[in-house]
Design an enzyme around this catalytic site. Structure first.
Site, PDB file in Angstrom:
ATOM      1  N   GLN A  98     -11.201   1.120   6.177  1.00 32.29           N
ATOM      2  CA  GLN A  98     -10.456  -0.058   6.619  1.00 32.29           C
ATOM      3  C   GLN A  98     -11.319  -1.314   6.466  1.00 32.29           C
ATOM      4  O   GLN A  98     -12.385  -1.419   7.068  1.00 32.29           O
ATOM      5  CB  GLN A  98     -10.052   0.108   8.084  1.00 32.29           C
ATOM      6  CG  GLN A  98      -9.581  -1.147   8.783  1.00 32.29           C
ATOM      7  CD  GLN A  98      -8.320  -1.731   8.194  1.00 32.29           C
ATOM      8  OE1 GLN A  98      -8.369  -2.765   7.546  1.00 32.29           O
ATOM      9  NE2 GLN A  98      -7.202  -1.060   8.381  1.00 32.29           N
ATOM     10  N   ARG A 136     -10.645  -4.320   7.458  1.00 34.22           N
ATOM     11  CA  ARG A 136     -10.549  -5.204   8.612  1.00 34.22           C
ATOM     12  C   ARG A 136     -11.340  -4.620   9.771  1.00 34.22           C
ATOM     13  O   ARG A 136     -11.110  -3.489  10.186  1.00 34.22           O
ATOM     14  CB  ARG A 136      -9.080  -5.396   9.011  1.00 34.22           C
ATOM     15  CG  ARG A 136      -8.874  -6.464  10.066  1.00 34.22           C
ATOM     16  CD  ARG A 136      -7.401  -6.614  10.381  1.00 34.22           C
ATOM     17  NE  ARG A 136      -7.171  -7.716  11.295  1.00 34.22           N
ATOM     18  CZ  ARG A 136      -5.987  -8.005  11.826  1.00 34.22           C
ATOM     19  NH1 ARG A 136      -4.932  -7.271  11.519  1.00 34.22           N
ATOM     20  NH2 ARG A 136      -5.851  -9.020  12.648  1.00 34.22           N
ATOM     21  N   SER A 196       6.473  -6.354  21.361  1.00 35.25           N
ATOM     22  CA  SER A 196       7.597  -6.348  20.420  1.00 35.25           C
ATOM     23  C   SER A 196       8.045  -4.925  20.105  1.00 35.25           C
ATOM     24  O   SER A 196       9.239  -4.631  20.037  1.00 35.25           O
ATOM     25  CB  SER A 196       7.193  -7.071  19.126  1.00 35.25           C
ATOM     26  OG  SER A 196       8.214  -6.966  18.151  1.00 35.25           O
ATOM     27  N   LEU A 229       9.338  -2.003  13.183  1.00 38.92           N
ATOM     28  CA  LEU A 229      10.266  -2.460  12.149  1.00 38.92           C
ATOM     29  C   LEU A 229       9.828  -2.071  10.746  1.00 38.92           C
ATOM     30  O   LEU A 229      10.644  -2.019   9.828  1.00 38.92           O
ATOM     31  CB  LEU A 229      10.427  -3.988  12.240  1.00 38.92           C
ATOM     32  CG  LEU A 229      10.958  -4.519  13.574  1.00 38.92           C
ATOM     33  CD1 LEU A 229      11.097  -6.033  13.527  1.00 38.92           C
ATOM     34  CD2 LEU A 229      12.302  -3.877  13.904  1.00 38.92           C
ATOM     35  N   GLN A 230       8.536  -1.824  10.558  1.00 36.09           N
ATOM     36  CA  GLN A 230       8.033  -1.440   9.227  1.00 36.09           C
ATOM     37  C   GLN A 230       7.142  -0.219   9.368  1.00 36.09           C
ATOM     38  O   GLN A 230       6.203  -0.216  10.172  1.00 36.09           O
ATOM     39  CB  GLN A 230       7.230  -2.588   8.607  1.00 36.09           C
ATOM     40  CG  GLN A 230       6.763  -2.280   7.188  1.00 36.09           C
ATOM     41  CD  GLN A 230       6.022  -3.471   6.582  1.00 36.09           C
ATOM     42  OE1 GLN A 230       5.821  -4.483   7.231  1.00 36.09           O
ATOM     43  NE2 GLN A 230       5.610  -3.332   5.339  1.00 36.09           N
ATOM     44  N   GLY A 284      -1.526  -0.168   7.819  1.00 34.39           N
ATOM     45  CA  GLY A 284      -0.786  -0.364   9.061  1.00 34.39           C
ATOM     46  C   GLY A 284      -1.583  -0.075  10.320  1.00 34.39           C
ATOM     47  O   GLY A 284      -1.019   0.352  11.323  1.00 34.39           O
ATOM     48  N   GLU A 285      -2.901  -0.329  10.290  1.00 35.58           N
ATOM     49  CA  GLU A 285      -3.714   0.010  11.468  1.00 35.58           C
ATOM     50  C   GLU A 285      -3.315  -0.814  12.688  1.00 35.58           C
ATOM     51  O   GLU A 285      -3.304  -0.311  13.813  1.00 35.58           O
ATOM     52  CB  GLU A 285      -5.208  -0.191  11.183  1.00 35.58           C
ATOM     53  CG  GLU A 285      -6.070   0.205  12.370  1.00 35.58           C
ATOM     54  CD  GLU A 285      -7.499   0.555  12.012  1.00 35.58           C
ATOM     55  OE1 GLU A 285      -8.326   0.576  12.927  1.00 35.58           O
ATOM     56  OE2 GLU A 285      -7.778   0.807  10.827  1.00 35.58           O
ATOM     57  N   ARG A 308      -0.341  -1.941  13.392  1.00 36.70           N
ATOM     58  CA  ARG A 308       0.909  -1.358  13.890  1.00 36.70           C
ATOM     59  C   ARG A 308       0.639  -0.039  14.612  1.00 36.70           C
ATOM     60  O   ARG A 308       1.276   0.259  15.633  1.00 36.70           O
ATOM     61  CB  ARG A 308       1.867  -1.133  12.716  1.00 36.70           C
ATOM     62  CG  ARG A 308       2.642  -2.394  12.294  1.00 36.70           C
ATOM     63  CD  ARG A 308       3.301  -2.209  10.937  1.00 36.70           C
ATOM     64  NE  ARG A 308       2.353  -2.440   9.855  1.00 36.70           N
ATOM     65  CZ  ARG A 308       2.497  -1.946   8.641  1.00 36.70           C
ATOM     66  NH1 ARG A 308       3.513  -1.152   8.354  1.00 36.70           N
ATOM     67  NH2 ARG A 308       1.607  -2.212   7.716  1.00 36.70           N
ATOM     68  N   ASN A 356      -3.908  -6.166   3.798  1.00 40.31           N
ATOM     69  CA  ASN A 356      -4.563  -7.153   4.650  1.00 40.31           C
ATOM     70  C   ASN A 356      -4.649  -8.516   3.984  1.00 40.31           C
ATOM     71  O   ASN A 356      -4.479  -9.544   4.642  1.00 40.31           O
ATOM     72  CB  ASN A 356      -5.964  -6.666   5.038  1.00 40.31           C
ATOM     73  CG  ASN A 356      -5.923  -5.634   6.150  1.00 40.31           C
ATOM     74  OD1 ASN A 356      -5.600  -5.955   7.282  1.00 40.31           O
ATOM     75  ND2 ASN A 356      -6.233  -4.399   5.828  1.00 40.31           N
TER      76      ASN A 356
END
Length: 293
Positions: A42, A44, A58, A65-66, A87-88, A90, A122
Protein backbone atom coordinates in the site's frame (compact mmCIF):
# COMPACT_ATOMS: atom_id res chain seq x y z
CA UNK A 1 -4.40 -8.49 -20.29
CA UNK A 2 -2.17 -7.81 -23.25
CA UNK A 3 1.26 -6.71 -22.03
CA UNK A 4 1.15 -3.72 -24.32
CA UNK A 5 -2.03 -2.43 -22.68
CA UNK A 6 -1.24 0.55 -20.47
CA UNK A 7 -2.79 1.35 -17.11
CA UNK A 8 -3.17 5.02 -17.89
CA UNK A 9 -6.70 4.31 -19.12
CA UNK A 10 -7.74 4.49 -15.48
CA UNK A 11 -8.83 2.22 -12.68
CA UNK A 12 -12.20 1.38 -14.23
CA UNK A 13 -10.54 0.04 -17.36
CA UNK A 14 -8.24 -2.10 -15.28
CA UNK A 15 -11.05 -3.54 -13.22
CA UNK A 16 -13.05 -4.69 -16.23
CA UNK A 17 -9.93 -6.09 -17.91
CA UNK A 18 -11.79 -6.11 -21.24
CA UNK A 19 -14.43 -8.39 -19.79
CA UNK A 20 -18.10 -7.65 -20.20
CA UNK A 21 -20.33 -6.47 -17.36
CA UNK A 22 -21.82 -9.94 -16.85
CA UNK A 23 -18.43 -11.51 -16.09
CA UNK A 24 -17.55 -8.60 -13.81
CA UNK A 25 -20.72 -9.19 -11.78
CA UNK A 26 -19.84 -12.87 -11.42
CA UNK A 27 -16.73 -12.02 -9.38
CA UNK A 28 -18.56 -9.50 -7.18
CA UNK A 29 -19.15 -11.17 -3.80
CA UNK A 30 -19.87 -10.43 -0.16
CA UNK A 31 -16.97 -11.81 1.85
CA UNK A 32 -16.10 -11.97 5.53
CA UNK A 33 -14.22 -8.76 6.34
CA UNK A 34 -11.89 -10.60 8.74
CA UNK A 35 -10.59 -12.79 5.92
CA UNK A 36 -8.95 -9.80 4.18
CA UNK A 37 -5.29 -8.91 4.80
CA UNK A 38 -4.05 -5.37 4.07
CA UNK A 39 -1.96 -4.75 0.97
CA UNK A 40 1.72 -4.93 2.08
CA UNK A 41 2.59 -2.66 -0.85
CA UNK A 42 0.00 0.00 0.00
CA UNK A 43 1.63 3.29 -1.10
CA UNK A 44 -0.55 5.35 1.23
CA UNK A 45 0.92 5.50 4.75
CA UNK A 46 -1.23 8.15 6.44
CA UNK A 47 -5.01 8.30 6.69
CA UNK A 48 -6.89 11.42 7.80
CA UNK A 49 -8.81 10.48 10.96
CA UNK A 50 -11.62 12.98 10.38
CA UNK A 51 -12.17 11.87 6.78
CA UNK A 52 -12.12 8.22 7.90
CA UNK A 53 -14.73 8.99 10.57
CA UNK A 54 -16.92 10.75 8.00
CA UNK A 55 -16.72 7.75 5.68
CA UNK A 56 -17.50 5.42 8.62
CA UNK A 57 -20.69 7.34 9.42
CA UNK A 58 -21.66 7.34 5.72
CA UNK A 59 -21.23 3.56 5.52
CA UNK A 60 -23.39 3.13 8.64
CA UNK A 61 -26.20 5.08 6.98
CA UNK A 62 -25.88 4.28 3.27
CA UNK A 63 -23.70 1.17 3.18
CA UNK A 64 -20.62 0.75 0.98
CA UNK A 65 -21.31 2.38 -2.40
CA UNK A 66 -18.21 1.08 -4.20
CA UNK A 67 -16.75 -2.42 -3.70
CA UNK A 68 -13.16 -2.99 -2.69
CA UNK A 69 -10.84 -5.15 -4.81
CA UNK A 70 -9.09 -8.24 -3.44
CA UNK A 71 -7.05 -11.13 -4.75
CA UNK A 72 -6.86 -14.67 -3.33
CA UNK A 73 -3.83 -15.12 -1.07
CA UNK A 74 -1.05 -17.50 -2.05
CA UNK A 75 -1.03 -18.83 1.50
CA UNK A 76 -4.55 -20.21 2.12
CA UNK A 77 -3.40 -21.98 5.30
CA UNK A 78 -3.38 -18.62 7.13
CA UNK A 79 -6.50 -17.04 8.63
CA UNK A 80 -6.57 -14.57 5.74
CA UNK A 81 -7.91 -15.79 2.39
CA UNK A 82 -7.64 -12.53 0.46
CA UNK A 83 -5.19 -9.64 0.06
CA UNK A 84 -6.54 -6.15 -0.50
CA UNK A 85 -5.63 -4.56 -3.83
CA UNK A 86 -7.61 -1.33 -3.70
CA UNK A 87 -9.91 0.29 -1.14
CA UNK A 88 -8.01 0.31 2.16
CA UNK A 89 -9.81 3.44 3.39
CA UNK A 90 -13.17 1.81 2.62
CA UNK A 91 -12.03 -1.38 4.37
CA UNK A 92 -10.91 0.49 7.50
CA UNK A 93 -14.09 2.55 7.64
CA UNK A 94 -16.24 -0.57 7.16
CA UNK A 95 -14.48 -2.25 10.10
CA UNK A 96 -15.06 0.84 12.23
CA UNK A 97 -18.73 0.80 11.19
CA UNK A 98 -19.03 -2.75 12.48
CA UNK A 99 -19.53 -4.33 9.05
CA UNK A 100 -19.10 -8.12 9.10
CA UNK A 101 -19.24 -8.82 5.35
CA UNK A 102 -18.05 -6.46 2.64
CA UNK A 103 -18.78 -6.27 -1.07
CA UNK A 104 -15.60 -7.08 -3.02
CA UNK A 105 -14.43 -7.80 -6.53
CA UNK A 106 -12.26 -10.93 -6.39
CA UNK A 107 -9.68 -11.21 -9.11
CA UNK A 108 -6.40 -12.97 -9.79
CA UNK A 109 -3.49 -10.53 -9.78
CA UNK A 110 0.30 -10.50 -9.53
CA UNK A 111 2.17 -8.56 -6.83
CA UNK A 112 3.33 -6.12 -9.49
CA UNK A 113 -0.22 -5.48 -10.69
CA UNK A 114 -1.47 -5.20 -7.09
CA UNK A 115 0.95 -2.37 -6.45
CA UNK A 116 0.14 -0.63 -9.72
CA UNK A 117 -3.59 -0.79 -8.97
CA UNK A 118 -3.08 0.58 -5.46
CA UNK A 119 -1.04 3.50 -6.82
CA UNK A 120 -3.52 4.26 -9.60
CA UNK A 121 -6.48 4.29 -7.24
CA UNK A 122 -4.74 6.60 -4.78
CA UNK A 123 -3.38 8.92 -7.49
CA UNK A 124 -6.77 9.21 -9.18
CA UNK A 125 -8.46 9.94 -5.86
CA UNK A 126 -5.62 12.31 -4.85
CA UNK A 127 -5.18 10.29 -1.65
CA UNK A 128 -1.38 10.28 -1.52
CA UNK A 129 0.69 13.12 -0.12
CA UNK A 130 3.59 14.21 -2.39
CA UNK A 131 6.19 12.12 -0.54
CA UNK A 132 4.05 8.96 -0.58
CA UNK A 133 3.49 9.49 -4.30
CA UNK A 134 7.21 10.00 -4.92
CA UNK A 135 8.08 6.83 -2.98
CA UNK A 136 5.48 4.88 -4.95
CA UNK A 137 6.88 6.08 -8.29
CA UNK A 138 10.42 5.28 -7.13
CA UNK A 139 9.37 1.77 -6.11
CA UNK A 140 7.77 1.17 -9.51
CA UNK A 141 11.10 2.04 -11.07
CA UNK A 142 13.43 0.20 -8.71
CA UNK A 143 11.45 -2.90 -7.76
CA UNK A 144 9.49 -3.44 -10.97
CA UNK A 145 12.14 -2.03 -13.36
CA UNK A 146 9.89 0.48 -15.08
CA UNK A 147 11.33 3.56 -16.78
CA UNK A 148 9.88 6.98 -15.98
CA UNK A 149 8.30 6.96 -19.43
CA UNK A 150 6.59 3.63 -18.69
CA UNK A 151 5.43 4.87 -15.27
CA UNK A 152 4.10 7.99 -16.98
CA UNK A 153 1.98 5.96 -19.40
CA UNK A 154 0.73 3.58 -16.72
CA UNK A 155 -0.19 6.25 -14.16
CA UNK A 156 -1.53 8.75 -16.68
CA UNK A 157 0.83 11.60 -15.73
CA UNK A 158 3.55 13.19 -17.86
CA UNK A 159 7.16 12.03 -17.54
CA UNK A 160 8.35 15.45 -16.19
CA UNK A 161 5.70 15.19 -13.45
CA UNK A 162 7.01 11.74 -12.50
CA UNK A 163 10.63 12.97 -12.55
CA UNK A 164 9.86 16.07 -10.45
CA UNK A 165 7.93 13.94 -7.98
CA UNK A 166 10.83 11.50 -7.46
CA UNK A 167 13.26 14.44 -7.04
CA UNK A 168 11.45 15.39 -3.81
CA UNK A 169 13.18 12.38 -2.23
CA UNK A 170 16.53 14.19 -2.69
CA UNK A 171 15.48 16.71 -0.03
CA UNK A 172 16.63 16.32 3.59
CA UNK A 173 14.43 14.10 5.75
CA UNK A 174 13.26 17.06 7.87
CA UNK A 175 11.87 18.82 4.78
CA UNK A 176 10.18 15.64 3.57
CA UNK A 177 8.42 15.46 6.93
CA UNK A 178 7.17 19.04 6.49
CA UNK A 179 5.78 18.08 3.08
CA UNK A 180 4.07 14.97 4.50
CA UNK A 181 2.54 17.09 7.24
CA UNK A 182 1.30 19.61 4.66
CA UNK A 183 3.32 22.38 6.32
CA UNK A 184 4.96 23.18 2.99
CA UNK A 185 3.63 22.24 -0.45
CA UNK A 186 5.18 20.34 -3.33
CA UNK A 187 5.42 23.72 -5.09
CA UNK A 188 7.56 25.06 -2.26
CA UNK A 189 9.64 21.88 -2.32
CA UNK A 190 10.41 22.13 -6.04
CA UNK A 191 11.74 25.65 -5.50
CA UNK A 192 13.84 24.48 -2.54
CA UNK A 193 15.41 21.88 -4.85
CA UNK A 194 16.98 24.75 -6.82
CA UNK A 195 19.24 25.29 -3.77
CA UNK A 196 22.24 22.95 -3.89
CA UNK A 197 23.29 23.12 -0.23
CA UNK A 198 21.26 20.92 2.15
CA UNK A 199 21.76 23.24 5.12
CA UNK A 200 20.48 26.18 3.10
CA UNK A 201 17.53 24.07 1.99
CA UNK A 202 16.67 23.42 5.64
CA UNK A 203 17.09 27.12 6.43
CA UNK A 204 14.69 28.14 3.66
CA UNK A 205 12.15 25.49 4.74
CA UNK A 206 12.24 26.94 8.27
CA UNK A 207 11.67 30.44 6.88
CA UNK A 208 8.69 29.22 4.83
CA UNK A 209 7.20 27.63 7.93
CA UNK A 210 7.73 30.63 10.23
CA UNK A 211 6.80 33.38 7.76
CA UNK A 212 4.06 31.32 6.06
CA UNK A 213 5.41 32.19 2.62
CA UNK A 214 3.31 31.36 -0.43
CA UNK A 215 4.98 29.80 -3.47
CA UNK A 216 4.96 33.23 -5.16
CA UNK A 217 6.50 34.82 -2.05
CA UNK A 218 9.17 32.12 -2.01
CA UNK A 219 10.08 32.80 -5.64
CA UNK A 220 10.74 36.46 -4.77
CA UNK A 221 12.59 35.54 -1.59
CA UNK A 222 14.92 33.13 -3.40
CA UNK A 223 15.99 35.80 -5.88
CA UNK A 224 17.50 37.72 -2.96
CA UNK A 225 18.58 34.66 -0.96
CA UNK A 226 20.54 33.10 -3.84
CA UNK A 227 22.43 36.35 -4.46
CA UNK A 228 23.31 36.72 -0.77
CA UNK A 229 24.44 33.09 -0.55
CA UNK A 230 26.42 32.90 -3.77
CA UNK A 231 29.46 30.67 -3.18
CA UNK A 232 32.82 32.39 -3.39
CA UNK A 233 35.06 30.71 -6.01
CA UNK A 234 37.93 30.84 -3.51
CA UNK A 235 35.97 28.98 -0.83
CA UNK A 236 37.47 25.60 0.08
CA UNK A 237 34.99 22.73 0.42
CA UNK A 238 36.34 20.55 3.22
CA UNK A 239 34.57 17.41 4.54
CA UNK A 240 35.89 18.25 8.04
CA UNK A 241 34.20 21.64 7.80
CA UNK A 242 30.97 19.97 6.73
CA UNK A 243 31.20 17.69 9.76
CA UNK A 244 31.70 20.71 12.05
CA UNK A 245 28.68 22.41 10.49
CA UNK A 246 26.59 19.33 11.23
CA UNK A 247 27.75 19.38 14.88
CA UNK A 248 26.84 23.07 15.24
CA UNK A 249 23.44 22.41 13.69
CA UNK A 250 22.78 19.72 16.32
CA UNK A 251 23.81 22.14 19.10
CA UNK A 252 21.93 25.23 17.97
CA UNK A 253 19.01 23.62 16.16
CA UNK A 254 19.35 25.90 13.15
CA UNK A 255 21.44 26.09 9.98
CA UNK A 256 25.11 27.01 10.42
CA UNK A 257 27.57 27.85 7.64
CA UNK A 258 31.37 27.91 8.01
CA UNK A 259 33.20 29.66 5.19
CA UNK A 260 37.01 29.36 4.92
CA UNK A 261 38.95 30.46 1.85
CA UNK A 262 42.34 29.27 0.60
CA UNK A 263 44.09 31.79 2.86
CA UNK A 264 42.38 30.23 5.91
CA UNK A 265 40.31 33.37 6.44
CA UNK A 266 36.60 32.98 6.91
CA UNK A 267 33.54 33.32 9.09
CA UNK A 268 30.83 31.35 10.82
CA UNK A 269 27.18 32.23 10.17
CA UNK A 270 24.47 31.04 12.56
CA UNK A 271 21.01 31.73 11.21
CA UNK A 272 17.95 32.64 13.27
CA UNK A 273 14.49 33.75 12.24
CA UNK A 274 13.05 35.28 15.40
CA UNK A 275 14.15 37.02 18.61
CA UNK A 276 13.17 33.92 20.59
CA UNK A 277 15.41 31.75 18.42
CA UNK A 278 18.26 34.29 18.78
CA UNK A 279 17.94 34.29 22.57
CA UNK A 280 17.90 30.48 22.53
CA UNK A 281 21.21 30.45 20.64
CA UNK A 282 22.72 32.90 23.17
CA UNK A 283 21.59 30.70 26.07
CA UNK A 284 23.23 27.65 24.50
CA UNK A 285 26.46 29.62 24.04
CA UNK A 286 26.35 30.74 27.68
CA UNK A 287 25.67 27.24 29.01
CA UNK A 288 28.72 25.91 27.15
CA UNK A 289 30.89 28.66 28.66
CA UNK A 290 29.90 28.57 32.32
CA UNK A 291 27.05 31.03 31.89
CA UNK A 292 29.24 33.70 30.26
CA UNK A 293 29.76 34.83 26.69
Amino acid sequence: MNKKTRLGRGLDALLTNNENLQSLQEVLQNIDIELIAPNPNQPRKKFNKEELLTLTESIKIHGLLQPIIVTPTKYPSTDKKYILIAGERRLRASKQAGVKKIQAIIRDSTENKNFELAIIENVQRENLNPIEEALAFKKLGEKYHLTQEEISKQIGKSRPVIANSIRLLDLPESIQQLIESNVISAGHARLILSIQNNEQQIEVAQIIQKKKLSVRDLEKFLLIFNKENKIDKNTVVDPDINALESEFIKIFGTSVKININKKNIGNIRINFHSIDEFEGILEKMKSSNGGKL
